[in-house]
Structure formats: C-alpha cells, structure tokens
Design a protein around this motif. Structure first.
Motif, PDB file in Angstrom:
ATOM      1  N   UNK A  97      15.272  45.664 -47.596  1.00 48.47           N
ATOM      2  CA  UNK A  97      15.081  44.290 -47.171  1.00 48.47           C
ATOM      3  C   UNK A  97      16.421  43.582 -47.166  1.00 48.47           C
ATOM      4  N   UNK A  98      16.533  42.564 -46.343  1.00 44.63           N
ATOM      5  CA  UNK A  98      17.756  41.784 -46.230  1.00 44.63           C
ATOM      6  C   UNK A  98      17.511  40.373 -46.727  1.00 44.63           C
ATOM      7  N   UNK A  99      18.462  39.869 -47.488  1.00 42.63           N
ATOM      8  CA  UNK A  99      18.407  38.506 -48.011  1.00 42.63           C
ATOM      9  C   UNK A  99      19.619  37.748 -47.519  1.00 42.63           C
ATOM     10  N   UNK A 100      19.384  36.671 -46.818  1.00 47.90           N
ATOM     11  CA  UNK A 100      20.495  35.898 -46.264  1.00 47.90           C
ATOM     12  C   UNK A 100      21.366  35.318 -47.365  1.00 47.90           C
ATOM     13  N   UNK A 101      22.662  35.487 -47.179  1.00 47.07           N
ATOM     14  CA  UNK A 101      23.618  34.891 -48.103  1.00 47.07           C
ATOM     15  C   UNK A 101      24.691  35.875 -48.519  1.00 47.07           C
ATOM     16  N   UNK A 102      25.826  35.324 -48.891  1.00 46.36           N
ATOM     17  CA  UNK A 102      26.934  36.129 -49.428  1.00 46.36           C
ATOM     18  C   UNK A 102      27.004  35.835 -50.920  1.00 46.36           C
ATOM     19  N   UNK A 103      26.731  36.824 -51.721  1.00 51.33           N
ATOM     20  CA  UNK A 103      26.526  36.620 -53.146  1.00 51.33           C
ATOM     21  C   UNK A 103      27.626  37.168 -54.029  1.00 51.33           C
ATOM     22  N   UNK A 104      28.645  37.751 -53.418  1.00 55.68           N
ATOM     23  CA  UNK A 104      29.700  38.319 -54.247  1.00 55.68           C
ATOM     24  C   UNK A 104      29.142  39.371 -55.181  1.00 55.68           C
ATOM     25  N   UNK A 105      29.492  39.298 -56.469  1.00 52.55           N
ATOM     26  CA  UNK A 105      29.060  40.313 -57.411  1.00 52.55           C
ATOM     27  C   UNK A 105      27.722  39.975 -58.058  1.00 52.55           C
ATOM     28  N   UNK A 106      26.976  39.073 -57.454  1.00 52.76           N
ATOM     29  CA  UNK A 106      25.737  38.631 -58.078  1.00 52.76           C
ATOM     30  C   UNK A 106      24.601  38.567 -57.065  1.00 52.76           C
TER      31      UNK A 106
END
Length: 127
Positions: A97-106
């Motif tokens: 699944x894909x989750x929108x957003x850039x989360x870095x190391x989290x």
C-alpha cells in the motif's frame, strides 16, 4: 490509473526465503511511503514494514525484525520485501500500500489510513 501489484508469493518451506515485489504506477513514487501488510488466516491485516521512498529509510514491526528486509528501486517504482528464515506463521496474504507523504526516517508503521492499496499475493509456508 494508480496500480500497486504485489507478486512473488508462493509455497515455501520453513527456513526458506521469498522475495515479494510491489510494482507501482500512476503516482509520483517518491511522494509516498510504501507499506507491506500481511493477513494471516482468520486474523486482521497487520502492517509489517514501510519504506520512505524519498530517502530509503525503513521501519519494521518488531516480530519481523531481522528476517524481513524492505527495499526500493526508485527507477522502477518498485518495492521489495525479502523474507528470510520463513516460519509457518508467515503464512498469509501480503499486500502493499502507498501512503502519501515524505516521512524521512519515520514512515508511519500503522494499519490504517493508506492512500492506495494493491491486491495481495499469497504466501504459504509449510513446516
């Protein structure tokens, strides 16, 4: 059209390995975190790992740490899940699944709120 196609499942023996593949298209890959879930027979679907495709950072659910490795090939918009030392309890349908957003190391290691889902691939581990 957004597509996430999981493949690579099959029947394997305990102690063996499988590499699952999540091929994606239809969205800008690096704007999303990609998650792998599994659903064991009779149980709820649970997240096992995620990767921030923008920087390659990864997270794992505690029960799979050390045996599962998630990785991405951004040139191919594809995420992999390497499963080693297979156990019968790894049996289930695996989804990406894909989750929108850039989360870095989290990247959010959670079971809800995904943006896009793909169809699953069956993994069956015999003892």
């Amino acid at each position: 059209e957004v597509q996430l196609q999981a493949s690579g499942g099959g029947l394997a023996q305990a102690g063996g390995s499988l590499r699952l593949v999540c091929a994606t298209s239809g969205f800008f890959f690096e704007d999303y975190a990609i998650h792998w879930f599994r659903q064991a027979p009779g149980k709820q679907r649970e997240v096992v790992s995620c990767i921030s495709t923008s920087d390659g950072s990864t997270r794992y659910e505690d029960s799979v740490k050390g045996r599962f490795t998630i990785s991405s090939d951004n040139a191919k918009n594809t995420v992999y899940l390497q499963i080693n030392s297979l156990k019968p309890e790894d049996t289930g349908v695996y989804y990406c699944a894909a989750l929108y957003g850039r989360y870095g190391d989290n990247c959010p290691l959670r079971n809800y709120g995904m943006t896009f889902w793909g169809k699953g691939t069956q993994v069956t581990v015999s003892s």
